[in-house]
Design a protein around this motif. Structure first.
Motif, PDB file in Angstrom:
ATOM      1  N   LEU A  99       0.838  -1.200   0.000  1.00 54.72           N
ATOM      2  CA  LEU A  99       0.000   0.000   0.000  1.00 54.72           C
ATOM      3  C   LEU A  99       0.875   1.254   0.000  1.00 54.72           C
ATOM      4  O   LEU A  99       0.554   2.246  -0.673  1.00 54.72           O
ATOM      5  CB  LEU A  99      -0.916  -0.010   1.228  1.00 54.72           C
ATOM      6  CG  LEU A  99      -1.943   1.121   1.308  1.00 54.72           C
ATOM      7  CD1 LEU A  99      -2.925   1.058   0.146  1.00 54.72           C
ATOM      8  CD2 LEU A  99      -2.716   1.052   2.634  1.00 54.72           C
ATOM      9  N   TYR A 100       1.981   1.208   0.727  1.00 62.02           N
ATOM     10  CA  TYR A 100       2.910   2.335   0.714  1.00 62.02           C
ATOM     11  C   TYR A 100       3.489   2.534  -0.697  1.00 62.02           C
ATOM     12  O   TYR A 100       3.559   3.665  -1.194  1.00 62.02           O
ATOM     13  CB  TYR A 100       4.032   2.108   1.719  1.00 62.02           C
ATOM     14  CG  TYR A 100       5.063   3.216   1.720  1.00 62.02           C
ATOM     15  CD1 TYR A 100       4.889   4.352   2.503  1.00 62.02           C
ATOM     16  CD2 TYR A 100       6.206   3.128   0.926  1.00 62.02           C
ATOM     17  CE1 TYR A 100       5.813   5.385   2.487  1.00 62.02           C
ATOM     18  CE2 TYR A 100       7.140   4.154   0.905  1.00 62.02           C
ATOM     19  CZ  TYR A 100       6.943   5.272   1.684  1.00 62.02           C
ATOM     20  OH  TYR A 100       7.866   6.290   1.657  1.00 62.02           O
ATOM     21  N   ASN A 101       3.907   1.446  -1.345  1.00 65.76           N
ATOM     22  CA  ASN A 101       4.447   1.550  -2.707  1.00 65.76           C
ATOM     23  C   ASN A 101       3.383   2.018  -3.691  1.00 65.76           C
ATOM     24  O   ASN A 101       3.678   2.771  -4.626  1.00 65.76           O
ATOM     25  CB  ASN A 101       5.013   0.202  -3.151  1.00 65.76           C
ATOM     26  CG  ASN A 101       6.317  -0.138  -2.453  1.00 65.76           C
ATOM     27  OD1 ASN A 101       7.033   0.760  -1.992  1.00 65.76           O
ATOM     28  ND2 ASN A 101       6.625  -1.410  -2.371  1.00 65.76           N
ATOM     29  N   MET A 102       2.163   1.558  -3.499  1.00 63.32           N
ATOM     30  CA  MET A 102       1.054   2.019  -4.325  1.00 63.32           C
ATOM     31  C   MET A 102       0.910   3.532  -4.213  1.00 63.32           C
ATOM     32  O   MET A 102       0.678   4.229  -5.213  1.00 63.32           O
ATOM     33  CB  MET A 102      -0.230   1.318  -3.875  1.00 63.32           C
ATOM     34  CG  MET A 102      -1.505   1.810  -4.519  1.00 63.32           C
ATOM     35  SD  MET A 102      -2.939   0.927  -3.820  1.00 63.32           S
ATOM     36  CE  MET A 102      -4.269   1.963  -4.413  1.00 63.32           C
ATOM     37  N   SER A 103       1.057   4.034  -2.994  1.00 68.48           N
ATOM     38  CA  SER A 103       0.923   5.468  -2.752  1.00 68.48           C
ATOM     39  C   SER A 103       2.157   6.233  -3.220  1.00 68.48           C
ATOM     40  O   SER A 103       2.052   7.247  -3.921  1.00 68.48           O
ATOM     41  CB  SER A 103       0.691   5.704  -1.258  1.00 68.48           C
ATOM     42  OG  SER A 103       0.437   7.044  -0.967  1.00 68.48           O
ATOM     43  N   ALA A 104       3.353   5.736  -2.855  1.00 61.82           N
ATOM     44  CA  ALA A 104       4.595   6.464  -3.136  1.00 61.82           C
ATOM     45  C   ALA A 104       5.018   6.382  -4.589  1.00 61.82           C
ATOM     46  O   ALA A 104       5.634   7.317  -5.112  1.00 61.82           O
ATOM     47  CB  ALA A 104       5.712   5.928  -2.240  1.00 61.82           C
TER      48      ALA A 104
END
Length: 410
Positions: free
Chosen positions: A359-364
């Motif tokens: 989810l962090y990679n999806m956002s970042a």
């Protein structure tokens, strides 16, 4: 999180040396392939639309598949997930080489290879971050995250230079055959590296079933109740959505306005200043472990300074000042992104760590696909200088609101 770990603590671990070294090689190869394939595709098709598709195909898979890929890393051995990613990278490089050597590349084949390359990155990035927990103890995790971010920056910095040298010596066609070899060290090391689920001393939590896109909504619901995780994921998402790395695609326009639009050392210095700042920041933060505290407040402050540096770069007409501000922007970007990633990795629940990292990679990373709208299309309407200043100011306001929300909820 404690800041008592010694300088370059993660590099004292032999397994991390191999993990970080093979990651650096793969990141360099990723950027070499960009340099060569983008050049050859432009020479073949002269299509700005295909150039835009190349950017979208690189970031959109992170938006769509980062959480499902994280779910795979939760359930299966992350070493094998990384190897699958390396296999797709190798397939893409060999595919480009085949079509260029045979002079048979069609438009749809170029698009397919670009999509394969983007999907390879999704499998590789999340699983590499997951494997870090099996290699580095928690007290050195911040060091590991910073050094991996520094390796990523170094790969971005040297990849284009190595790609240019390969094009001059071997030529683009056979250079891509050589590039495929740079992915092999990761494949071979991970084959028997003593890390992963079956080497963990503590009993693992029962793996959750992989539910594909349904994992995205479930992970968002889980993270929403945890203020720190939610704040860092929102921080990364806002930075990517409003600015991301879209200003780099507009660098020829900025360089021309600064009087250095022709290819040469001065233009190359402008391109490299941002990455050089990030590289110096990574080394400085590692050598001075207590220089910045690993807290949400520090991440937000450094992100705000990043906005100020980019707005200043867009507003200045002096070339030396532009170089200095881009360098400062690189320092701030690596600082806030590595702090945010460290906090996410440390505080993510063990049973769903891969999904939360996804989810962090999806956002970042995934939301970078939309930064071309805020800076790129905005630049076509009001000029790239005004659009970058406006985007940086809007991001600064969003970060101020996020900081207020964090303090209020705290």
């Amino acid at each position: 999180m404690s800041t008592a770990a010694p300088s370059f603590a993660a590099l004292r671990i032999r397994g991390f040396q191999a993990h970080c070294g093979t990651y650096l090689l793969a990141m360099m190869a990723d950027n070499i392939e960009h340099v060569i394939s983008y050049w050859m595709v432009f020479q073949e098709f002269h299509s700005p639309a295909l150039g835009g598709f190349a950017v979208v195909s690189h970031w959109l898979p992170f938006l769509l598949f980062s959480v499902p890929a994280g779910a795979l890393a939760d359930r299966f051995d992350p070493r094998r997930i990384i190897q699958c990613g390396m296999g797709l990278f190798i397939l893409a490089s060999l595919g480009w080489a085949w079509f260029f050597i045979t002079d048979s590349l069609q438009l749809w084949e170029a698009m397919a290879l670009l999509v394969i390359h983007g999907c390879a990155g999704v499998l590789w990035q999340g699983a590499s971050q997951m494997l870090l927990h099996d290699i580095v103890p928690q007290q050195s995790l911040g060091s590991g995250v910073r050094l991996m971010a520094t390796a990523r920056t170094l790969g971005v910095l040297v990849g284009p230079a190595v790609g240019g040298a390969i094009m001059l010596t071997l030529g683009p066609r056979y250079g891509l055959l050589l590039n495929a070899l740079f992915y092999l060290p990761a494949v071979l090391w991970l084959w028997k590296a003593p890390y992963g689920p079956k080497f963990r001393a503590a009993p693992a939590a029962p793996p959750r079933p992989v539910r594909g896109f349904a994992d995205i909504s479930r992970t968002i619901t889980e993270v929403r109740s945890q203020r720190l995780l939610a704040a860092m994921i929102l921080l990364a998402g806002c930075a990517s959505f409003f600015v991301g790395n879209s200003y780099q695609a507009q660098m020829p326009g900025f360089a021309q306005d600064l009087g250095h639009g022709d290819p040469g050392a001065t233009y190359s210095m402008l391109l490299a200043a941002d990455a050089a700042g990030a590289l110096v920041a990574g080394l400085l933060l590692e050598s001075r472990g207590g220089l910045l505290s690993t807290t949400p407040r520090t991440a937000l402050v450094m992100a705000m300074l990043w906005c100020v540096a980019l707005a200043g770069f867009a507003a200045t007409s002096a070339y030396p000042m532009a170089l200095a501000l881009l360098f400062a922007a690189g320092v701030c970007e690596l600082a806030f992104s590595s702090i945010a990633m460290t906090l996410v990795q440390v505080h993510a629940p063990e049973a769903s760590r891969g999904r939360v990292i996804g989810l962090y990679n999806m956002s970042a990373l995934g939301l970078r696909a939309f930064a071309g709208i805020t800076v790129g299309l905005g630049g076509s309407a009001i000029g790239i200088h005004h659009s970058l200043v406006a985007s940086a100011i809007v991001l600064l306001l969003a970060l101020g609101f996020l900081g207020y929300w964090v303090r209020r909820r705290g």
